[in-house]
Design a protein around this motif. Structure first.
Motif, short mmCIF file in Angstrom:
data_model
loop_
_atom_site.label_atom_id
_atom_site.label_comp_id
_atom_site.label_asym_id
_atom_site.label_seq_id
_atom_site.Cartn_x
_atom_site.Cartn_y
_atom_site.Cartn_z
N ALA A 43 0.84 -1.20 0.00
CA ALA A 43 0.00 0.00 0.00
C ALA A 43 0.88 1.25 0.00
O ALA A 43 1.99 1.25 0.52
CB ALA A 43 -0.91 0.00 1.22
N ARG A 44 0.37 2.32 -0.59
CA ARG A 44 1.08 3.60 -0.56
C ARG A 44 1.10 4.15 0.86
O ARG A 44 0.27 3.77 1.70
CB ARG A 44 0.39 4.58 -1.51
N GLY A 99 4.29 10.57 -14.09
CA GLY A 99 3.13 9.71 -14.17
C GLY A 99 3.42 8.28 -13.75
O GLY A 99 4.54 7.91 -13.39
N VAL A 100 2.38 7.43 -13.86
CA VAL A 100 2.47 6.07 -13.34
C VAL A 100 3.53 5.24 -14.04
O VAL A 100 4.12 4.34 -13.44
CB VAL A 100 1.08 5.39 -13.43
N SER A 101 3.81 5.53 -15.31
CA SER A 101 4.77 4.73 -16.07
C SER A 101 6.13 5.41 -16.20
O SER A 101 6.99 4.92 -16.93
CB SER A 101 4.21 4.43 -17.48
N SER A 102 6.34 6.52 -15.50
CA SER A 102 7.58 7.28 -15.66
C SER A 102 8.66 6.79 -14.71
O SER A 102 8.40 6.03 -13.77
CB SER A 102 7.31 8.77 -15.39
N GLN A 103 9.87 7.25 -14.95
CA GLN A 103 11.02 6.96 -14.07
C GLN A 103 11.18 8.14 -13.11
O GLN A 103 12.05 8.99 -13.28
CB GLN A 103 12.28 6.76 -14.92
N SER A 161 2.61 11.59 -9.42
CA SER A 161 2.97 11.27 -8.04
C SER A 161 4.34 11.85 -7.74
O SER A 161 5.28 11.67 -8.52
CB SER A 161 2.98 9.75 -7.84
N VAL A 162 4.46 12.55 -6.61
CA VAL A 162 5.73 13.15 -6.20
C VAL A 162 6.11 12.61 -4.82
O VAL A 162 5.29 12.03 -4.11
CB VAL A 162 5.65 14.69 -6.16
N GLU A 163 7.38 12.85 -4.47
CA GLU A 163 7.87 12.42 -3.15
C GLU A 163 7.46 13.38 -2.06
O GLU A 163 7.15 12.97 -0.93
CB GLU A 163 9.39 12.32 -3.17
N PRO A 184 0.40 2.47 -5.80
CA PRO A 184 0.78 1.41 -4.86
C PRO A 184 2.30 1.27 -4.75
O PRO A 184 3.02 1.29 -5.76
CB PRO A 184 0.17 0.15 -5.50
N GLY A 185 2.78 1.17 -3.52
CA GLY A 185 4.21 1.06 -3.27
C GLY A 185 4.92 2.38 -3.07
O GLY A 185 6.07 2.41 -2.62
N ASP A 186 4.27 3.51 -3.39
CA ASP A 186 4.90 4.83 -3.23
C ASP A 186 4.92 5.25 -1.77
O ASP A 186 4.03 4.90 -0.98
CB ASP A 186 4.13 5.89 -4.02
N THR A 187 5.93 6.02 -1.39
CA THR A 187 5.97 6.68 -0.08
C THR A 187 6.27 8.15 -0.31
O THR A 187 6.97 8.53 -1.27
CB THR A 187 7.06 6.08 0.82
#
Length: 801
Positions: free
Chosen positions: A213-214, A289-293, A314-316, A339-342
């Motif tokens: 989970a994020r 975006g979701v598919s970016s590095q 999504s940003v940090e 999902p998986g982001d912090t």
């Protein structure tokens, strides 16, 4: 892709003909839940489900995202089913469906409500009654419902939904309403089912694909937002959200000065042209975006509320100025989104509460202060959806209850204000009934007369009125050598001029910033303000390269300024009826059937009313005065027509000086009389005899009102007239163009050929207080005006033998 369990529940409820109030977290697929039942019904249940969906959003960026996404999806459905689902967008910056003609239309709330209120922001005054009829019979979706102005848009939407009950199924969606607000809405809008997600459903969505989970950590800063704090926390991807465009520009300028050269800084706010905004948003999605590095990025984005919803990144680290809790939660949805982001959310105190509160005692100011205090007590906590709901319930529940109580208490006053607006009383209506943050289209041009051909199509910026007033003060006071400073569009004569070929608009100099509220369009001299692709609208910087233009790529709104050709009365009626059958009837069928059922009118009565409105709409042109003018004009341009031929249109090319001169000279000696209201009065007895007047009197009034207002949308009076002696025969000959099931009980002998007793004409017109009669009028006015326009276009190029 298989539906989530809650999406399946929503689909079943909507396809059963019921209404839904949905609460689900950001990123849980609310849009898909709303649109799957419509799309499936469109293709699989064409006779029992709405043919049109209006998807209403609080912000343009959200409409932009959904439009792009579902246009691609519609193309796949088209390949699968062999039928087209026409997906369009209508916002202030992308006015691609000004008349709501698509099947699935993404629009902003101001476009929706202004259309219902017959003051559409997308159309000029004379077309005010074209869009309202698109709402009845449509499937209405309101996304991010919590972001609608609780003092203006929200109660007006609730009024609209109550008026359209049984005629327009709806769905309300939010992530952040309090539990009390959800139940109150369902009660107000009975019947409506509340759909929420269980903790297990949310967990399954957040861990889809087997990922963890994020996780978001919330912090509160001690000082207002500054560039140094942003740089101190920056790693790879940072987002800064300011509450106003002015603040965003200030922080952006500071970061550009202080950031190291390898760190890219981008600015995004509402005052960019559509193409430039789309390029910036596309760049953000490609980088964040979701598919970016994202771990390879070195990017700081400074933005306003335009990224709260709809921008899938999504940003940090998210740096946000203090806002109401619903907005903060939406903003947090851009941090650790997948999902998986912090990530970390840092909330900064503010010195001014604009645009949420303008006075110290406003309730939103107190709510924002309470939010800051609540967050400080939980400094460093990790929030999930339950924590976000805890914040909303703790801080917003009391205000939500007050909002509902206020809406209930003010229902009668609001109804009266809405009814006044529907009758043309527009003063203050935007602020009271749509939203306080009212906007104006601002153009930049040294010679704005070049834009008068169709000013509503001109490329410009939509600026909130509260911001525009301060800009206007500066423009009016700043030293300049420009020959003029600020002008506003005057269309006060548009209703009277709509039946002529004379210009509809003119520019009027602005001498006081208060005058900016009086017009929909403002033009400023380029010596005082400018625009750049990287920073957007620059109200303090003049002499930049940009000037507003009329786009050549799409048809302009003001089509009457195109060429017209002489056309007989019978030819025009036949073409309008053909246009009605081809263009209008498919849209009208479902709404007409639903209205007949709700109002208790006989099956087929509304469709028959629409046919007859088109048949009789130009009877007023058979007056002796109108025909005398038309033949005199044709004589003046050297193209005479035999006096025995009844005309509906004359030849006119706006670019031809001979035509313009002839129109002026003939109108001085033989004034062209009005024809719309006069035609309605002439056929009033025919229509009264064609319907069951004891049960369908309101429907007959609706037809008369649609005919009377097919040029000027708020006409209340009727001039004296006398029809030509052969008028009855001319009308009788057009009955052949009607379908057999429509052409019955029409006694042309009831035609009223002379009228000098027109003082009480307004009593024949339908009033907004008549619920079903008024809805019928909106449907018929829309049907007639669209058919008349298309029929006129079909007649272009046709000449008499």
């Amino acid at each position: 892709m298989q539906l989530y369990p809650y999406q399946q529940r929503v689909k079943d409820i909507i396809l059963a003909g019921e209404n839904v109030v949905l609460q689900a977290p950001t990123g849980a697929g609310k849009t898909r839940a709303a649109l799957v039942p419509f799309i499936e019904g469109f293709f699989d249940r064409p006779d029992t489900t709405p043919r049109k969906c209006l998807y209403v959003t609080p912000m343009r960026v959200l409409a932009n995202q959904f439009y792009a996404e579902y246009r691609e999806l519609a193309a796949r459905y088209q390949r699968l089913h062999g039928r087209q689902l026409d997906v369009r967008i209508q916002t202030g910056e992308q006015p691609e469906d000004r008349r709501f003609e698509g099947d699935l239309i993404f629009c902003t709330v101001d476009q929706f409500l202004s259309s219902y209120l017959m003051m559409p922001y997308s159309l000029p005054y004379r077309l005010a009654n074209v869009n309202a009829g698109a709402l009845a019979g449509a499937y209405l979706v309101f996304d991010e419902f919590h972001l609608f102005d609780p003092d203006a848009a929200l109660p007006t939407i609730l009024h609209v939904l109550r008026q359209l009950h049984g005629l327009a199924p709806f769905m309300l969606m939010t992530a952040t309403f309090s539990s009390a607000m959800l139940q109150s809405l369902a009660t107000l809008l009975q019947p409506a089912q509340v759909v929420t997600l269980s903790a297990a459903e949310i967990a399954a969505i957040n861990t889809r694909g087997g990922q963890p989970a994020r996780q978001r950590v919330w912090q509160v800063a001690d000082q207002p937002l500054q560039a140094a704090a942003v740089l101190a926390h920056h790693q790879h991807a940072s987002l800064v959200i300011c509450n106003t465009v002015r603040r965003a520009r200030e922080v952006y300028a500071e970061l550009k000065q202080q950031a190291p050269p390898e760190t890219e800084v981008l600015l995004l706010h509402s005052q960019f042209l559509p193409d430039d905004r789309r390029q910036i948003e596309a760049k953000l999605r490609s980088r964040l975006g979701v598919s970016s590095q994202r771990q390879q990025a070195n990017l700081i984005v400074v933005a306003t509320q335009v990224v709260e919803v709809g921008v899938d990144i999504s940003v940090e680290v998210l740096h946000t100025e203090l806002a109401p809790p619903a907005s903060l939660i939406q903003r947090a949805g851009r941090c650790a989104r997948y999902p998986g982001d912090t990530g970390t959310v840092i909330v900064y105190p503010v010195e001014t509460y604009v645009p949420y509160a303008f006075k110290p005692d406003e309730i939103l100011k107190h709510e924002m202060d309470a939010t800051l205090a609540w967050l400080k007590e939980r400094q460093g906590a990790v929030f999930d959806f339950d924590h976000e709901q805890e914040l909303v319930n703790a801080v917003s529940a009391a205000r939500d209850q007050n909002i509902i109580a206020g809406i209930q208490a003010d229902r009668h006053n609001r109804r009266a204000s809405i009814q006044g607006c529907l009758e043309g009383q527009r003063a203050g209506a935007s602020r009271l009934l749509v939203r306080d943050v009212d906007s104006r289209l601002v153009l930049i041009h040294p010679d704005p007369d070049q834009l008068l051909a169709s000013p509503y199509d001109a490329v410009g910026l939509n600026i909130p009125l509260y911001s525009l007033r301060s800009m206007g003060k500066d423009w009016l006071q700043r030293p300049t050598d420009a020959p003029w400073r600020v002008r506003r569009l005057d269309e006060s004569d548009a209703g009277d001029q709509a039946e002529s070929n004379r210009p509809l608009y003119r520019w009027v100099d602005v001498h006081d910033s208060k005058e900016l509220a009086q017009s929909a369009i403002i033009v400023v001299h380029p010596a005082l303000a400018g625009y750049s692709a990287h920073e957007g609208f620059s109200p303090e910087t003049g002499n930049l390269p940009f000037i507003s233009t009329l786009p050549p790529a799409r048809p302009l709104i003001d089509r009457p300024r195109s060429s017209l050709y002489v056309e007989t009365y019978a030819e025009h009626i036949q073409r309008v009826l053909d246009a009605f059958q081809e263009l209008v009837l498919p849209e009208l069928r479902f709404a007409a059937s639903a209205l007949e059922c709700a109002a208790g009118w006989s099956p087929g009565s509304v469709l028959r009313a629409a046919w007859l409105a088109c048949l009789f709409h130009d009877v007023g042109k058979l007056s002796k005065g109108w025909q005398q003018w038309a033949h005199a004009y044709q004589q003046a341009i050297g193209q005479p027509v035999a006096k025995t031929i009844a005309l509906a249109h004359t030849t006119f090319d706006f670019q031809n000086p001979t035509h313009r001169q002839a129109e002026r000279e003939v109108s001085r000696s033989t004034p062209r009389p009005r024809h719309a209201a006069e035609g309605a009065l002439a056929v009033a007895q025919i229509l009264a005899g064609a319907f069951n007047i004891s049960h369908e009197k309101e429907l007959v009034q609706a037809i008369l009102t649609a005919i009377a207002r097919h040029h000027a949308p708020f006409v209340q009076d009727c001039q004296a007239f006398s029809l030509v002696s052969e008028a009855g025969n001319l009308i009788q000959n057009t009955l052949q163009f009607l379908p057999e099931e429509v052409n019955y009980s029409l006694n042309i002998n009831d035609l009223w050929v002379n009228s000098h007793h027109h003082q009480q004409f307004a009593e024949l017109l339908i009033k907004p207080t008549s619920r079903y009669g008024w809805i019928a009028y909106t449907l018929l006015a829309r049907a007639l005006r669209r058919a008349d326009q298309r029929g006129t276009e079909m007649g272009a190029g046709q000449t008499l033998p």
